[in-house]
Write a protein that holds these residues in place. Structure first.
Motif, PDB file in Angstrom:
ATOM      1  N   UNK A 119       0.788  -1.294  -0.147  1.00 51.69           N
ATOM      2  CA  UNK A 119       0.059  -0.045   0.075  1.00 51.69           C
ATOM      3  C   UNK A 119       0.949   1.208  -0.062  1.00 51.69           C
ATOM      4  N   UNK A 120       1.946   1.286   0.893  1.00 52.35           N
ATOM      5  CA  UNK A 120       2.703   2.484   0.932  1.00 52.35           C
ATOM      6  C   UNK A 120       3.322   2.554  -0.344  1.00 52.35           C
ATOM      7  N   UNK A 121       3.875   1.462  -0.996  1.00 56.02           N
ATOM      8  CA  UNK A 121       4.535   1.484  -2.302  1.00 56.02           C
ATOM      9  C   UNK A 121       3.501   2.048  -3.416  1.00 56.02           C
ATOM     10  N   UNK A 122       2.483   1.698  -3.438  1.00 52.74           N
ATOM     11  CA  UNK A 122       1.357   2.038  -4.423  1.00 52.74           C
ATOM     12  C   UNK A 122       1.074   3.666  -4.352  1.00 52.74           C
ATOM     13  N   UNK A 123       1.082   4.151  -3.171  1.00 52.32           N
ATOM     14  CA  UNK A 123       0.656   5.581  -2.984  1.00 52.32           C
ATOM     15  C   UNK A 123       1.873   6.471  -3.046  1.00 52.32           C
ATOM     16  N   UNK A 124       3.054   5.877  -3.380  1.00 53.68           N
ATOM     17  CA  UNK A 124       4.353   6.610  -3.417  1.00 53.68           C
ATOM     18  C   UNK A 124       5.033   7.215  -2.411  1.00 53.68           C
ATOM     19  N   UNK A 125       4.776   6.548  -1.195  1.00 54.19           N
ATOM     20  CA  UNK A 125       5.204   6.903   0.160  1.00 54.19           C
ATOM     21  C   UNK A 125       6.886   6.054   0.022  1.00 54.19           C
TER      22      UNK A 125
END
Length: 155
Positions: A119-125
């Motif tokens: 999830x963090x990777x998908x949102x660009x975090x």
């Protein structure tokens, strides 16, 4: 693409996305929120109103919160996991966070939580570091010993 509806006391109460929406459930006061930091709690729903999870925006920047607890917390009900709804909910929550003055948010998760890492990777975090949770932290009492820290720049 999101669309905001209903604004009450400067806080967006509903954010509509393509497949899901965030609907304000309530304001968590310091006695019921993580690390005693007030938070906006939203239900994550399909457009027909079916609840599939929750997400909250914690309204603080204390050391303990940004190091261990994170300023965003989310959970998708088991029957609806694996479809990217947590990432979609985070992207909708971004609008609320910007409205209340955030320019970046910290998100933390346990090292074995591959779904939250995705999830963090998908949102660009951006992954920043792995930290040990100290015994003085509320999360330690819940059994958490390590956290991965992600910085999400909203603009």
């Amino acid at each position: 693409m999101s669309r905001r509806l209903l604004n009450h006391n400067g806080v967006t109460e509903t954010v509509m996305g393509d497949d899901i929406a965030l609907v304000m459930n309530r304001m968590l006061n310091e006695n019921e929120a993580l690390e005693r930091i007030p938070a906006y709690l939203f239900d994550i729903v399909f457009h027909d109103g079916t609840r599939i999870g929750q997400i909250d925006l914690r309204l603080g920047e204390t050391k303990t919160l940004v190091l261990y607890g994170g300023q965003v917390g989310y959970g998708i009900d088991r029957a609806h996991r694996g479809h990217g709804y947590a990432a979609a909910a985070c992207l909708l929550l971004r609008e609320v966070a910007l409205d209340v003055g955030f320019r970046e948010l910290w998100i933390t998760c346990n090292p074995d939580n591959s779904a939250s890492i995705k999830t963090c990777e998908r949102i660009g975090a951006q992954f920043v570091e792995q930290v040990e949770v100290p015994p003085s932290c509320e999360l330690y009492g819940r059994g958490d010993r390590e956290k991965l820290r992600f910085l999400w720049r909203l603009r």
